[in-house]
Design an enzyme around this catalytic site. Structure first.
Site, mmCIF file in Angstrom:
data_model
loop_
_atom_site.group_PDB
_atom_site.id
_atom_site.type_symbol
_atom_site.label_atom_id
_atom_site.label_comp_id
_atom_site.label_asym_id
_atom_site.label_seq_id
_atom_site.Cartn_x
_atom_site.Cartn_y
_atom_site.Cartn_z
ATOM 1 N N LYS A 11 -52.248 64.465 20.673
ATOM 2 C CA LYS A 11 -51.424 63.486 21.403
ATOM 3 C C LYS A 11 -50.022 64.035 21.700
ATOM 4 O O LYS A 11 -49.616 65.054 21.129
ATOM 5 C CB LYS A 11 -51.358 62.206 20.570
ATOM 6 C CG LYS A 11 -52.719 61.513 20.412
ATOM 7 C CD LYS A 11 -52.577 60.168 19.697
ATOM 8 C CE LYS A 11 -53.907 59.456 19.573
ATOM 9 N NZ LYS A 11 -53.750 58.093 18.994
ATOM 10 N N TYR A 51 -58.023 53.720 27.198
ATOM 11 C CA TYR A 51 -57.869 52.787 26.068
ATOM 12 C C TYR A 51 -58.186 51.347 26.462
ATOM 13 O O TYR A 51 -57.720 50.421 25.794
ATOM 14 C CB TYR A 51 -56.457 52.889 25.498
ATOM 15 C CG TYR A 51 -56.239 54.097 24.616
ATOM 16 C CD1 TYR A 51 -56.840 54.189 23.359
ATOM 17 C CD2 TYR A 51 -55.433 55.148 25.028
ATOM 18 C CE1 TYR A 51 -56.644 55.292 22.539
ATOM 19 C CE2 TYR A 51 -55.231 56.261 24.205
ATOM 20 C CZ TYR A 51 -55.844 56.313 22.967
ATOM 21 O OH TYR A 51 -55.646 57.409 22.144
ATOM 22 N N ASN A 114 -49.618 59.166 16.295
ATOM 23 C CA ASN A 114 -50.367 59.618 15.113
ATOM 24 C C ASN A 114 -51.139 60.923 15.354
ATOM 25 O O ASN A 114 -52.196 61.142 14.786
ATOM 26 C CB ASN A 114 -51.259 58.497 14.575
ATOM 27 C CG ASN A 114 -52.272 58.005 15.587
ATOM 28 O OD1 ASN A 114 -52.345 58.539 16.687
ATOM 29 N ND2 ASN A 114 -53.057 57.019 15.214
ATOM 30 N N HIS A 117 -56.383 61.962 18.393
ATOM 31 C CA HIS A 117 -57.435 60.961 18.623
ATOM 32 C C HIS A 117 -58.749 61.511 18.083
ATOM 33 O O HIS A 117 -58.988 62.720 18.140
ATOM 34 C CB HIS A 117 -57.588 60.700 20.131
ATOM 35 C CG HIS A 117 -58.812 59.896 20.471
ATOM 36 N ND1 HIS A 117 -58.826 58.518 20.364
ATOM 37 C CD2 HIS A 117 -60.052 60.261 20.895
ATOM 38 C CE1 HIS A 117 -60.043 58.080 20.703
ATOM 39 N NE2 HIS A 117 -60.793 59.117 21.036
ATOM 40 N N GLU A 128 -66.043 59.474 26.252
ATOM 41 C CA GLU A 128 -64.701 60.052 26.281
ATOM 42 C C GLU A 128 -64.733 61.516 26.723
ATOM 43 O O GLU A 128 -63.858 61.967 27.473
ATOM 44 C CB GLU A 128 -64.055 59.905 24.898
ATOM 45 C CG GLU A 128 -63.763 58.453 24.569
ATOM 46 C CD GLU A 128 -63.380 58.198 23.113
ATOM 47 O OE1 GLU A 128 -63.156 57.028 22.772
ATOM 48 O OE2 GLU A 128 -63.309 59.161 22.316
HETATM 49 P P1 ADP Z 1 -57.849 55.138 15.912
HETATM 50 O O1 ADP Z 1 -57.114 56.082 16.850
HETATM 51 O O2 ADP Z 1 -57.631 55.504 14.473
HETATM 52 O O3 ADP Z 1 -59.313 54.993 16.258
HETATM 53 P P2 ADP Z 1 -57.447 52.536 17.130
HETATM 54 O O4 ADP Z 1 -58.643 52.845 17.963
HETATM 55 O O5 ADP Z 1 -57.424 51.245 16.373
HETATM 56 O O6 ADP Z 1 -57.160 53.703 16.068
HETATM 57 O O7 ADP Z 1 -56.150 52.552 18.035
HETATM 58 C C1 ADP Z 1 -55.988 53.487 19.080
HETATM 59 C C2 ADP Z 1 -54.587 54.043 19.020
HETATM 60 O O8 ADP Z 1 -53.651 52.980 19.281
HETATM 61 C C3 ADP Z 1 -54.142 54.580 17.653
HETATM 62 O O9 ADP Z 1 -54.600 55.887 17.403
HETATM 63 C C4 ADP Z 1 -52.631 54.505 17.764
HETATM 64 O O10 ADP Z 1 -52.098 55.562 18.577
HETATM 65 C C5 ADP Z 1 -52.464 53.184 18.509
HETATM 66 N N1 ADP Z 1 -52.299 52.047 17.598
HETATM 67 C C6 ADP Z 1 -53.268 51.486 16.817
HETATM 68 N N2 ADP Z 1 -52.791 50.449 16.104
HETATM 69 C C7 ADP Z 1 -51.471 50.343 16.455
HETATM 70 C C8 ADP Z 1 -50.404 49.465 16.058
HETATM 71 N N3 ADP Z 1 -50.596 48.476 15.175
HETATM 72 N N4 ADP Z 1 -49.190 49.658 16.622
HETATM 73 C C9 ADP Z 1 -48.981 50.644 17.523
HETATM 74 N N5 ADP Z 1 -49.937 51.509 17.948
HETATM 75 C C10 ADP Z 1 -51.160 51.375 17.417
HETATM 76 MG MG MG Z 2 -60.167 54.254 17.993
#
Ligand code: ADP
Ligand code: MG
Length: 140
Positions: A11, A51, A114, A117, A128
């Site tokens: 990212k 997304y 974070n 992905h 994807e």
């Molecule tokens: P993951 O990437 O672990 O599968 P999710 O699919 O739930 O997590 O969410 C997609 C992305 O959205 C996350 O990787 C993160 O970048 C962002 N995200 C998720 N939850 C939050 C939150 N509570 N606040 C801000 N950004 C978030």
């Molecule tokens: Mg996810």
């Protein structure tokens, strides 16, 4: 796409910080083979499409802005049990909850920024991967 594949993005936060090489090294050392890879940058509209399952979530707008804010690396990875093993390698969504030694624990700066992905299912890994790569841009 075979079910032993997953899809990842390095990212914008991790790319900008110069952590792409270190992250790819961890990925390869964990036994994943890179079968497609490119550096690119999403438009806000493309980030929104990638997304779109999260479009009702409160963080969706910020997430699309963040994911289109700079270059990323997109890659398709191959390994036995790829989806599950890759989620283990990257750690929990929120780096505060991620296990020691995981990519997010080491490189993520917040729950949003974070670092990486990882697909959450074989079905989404295929969707994807196809979002970024045509048949001729990947191995097999
Ligand atoms: P993951 O990437 O672990 O599968 P999710 O699919 O739930 O997590 O969410 C997609 C992305 O959205 C996350 O990787 C993160 O970048 C962002 N995200 C998720 N939850 C939050 C939150 N509570 N606040 C801000 N950004 C978030
Ligand atoms: Mg996810």
């Amino acid at each position: 796409m075979a079910t032993n594949r997953t899809f990842t993005m390095i990212k914008p936060d991790a790319f900008k910080a110069g952590n792409s090489g270190a992250i790819l090294k961890m990925i390869e050392e964990a036994g994943f083979k890179i079968v497609a890879m490119k550096a690119t940058q999403l438009t806000p509209a493309l980030a929104g499409k990638f997304y779109e399952v999260h479009q009702e979530r409160p963080f969706y707008k910020d997430l699309c802005a963040y994911m289109s804010s700079g270059p990323i690396i997109a890659a398709i990875l191959e390994k036995e049990n790829a989806v599950e093993d890759f989620r283990t390698l990257i750690g929990a969504t929120n780096p505060a909850n991620a296990a020691e030694g995981t990519i997010r624990k080491i490189f993520a700066t917040s729950i949003e920024a974070n670092a990486v992905h990882g697909s959450d299912s074989d079905e989404n890994a295929a969707i994807e991967g196809s979002f970024y790569f045509s048949q001729t841009e990947r191995v097999g």
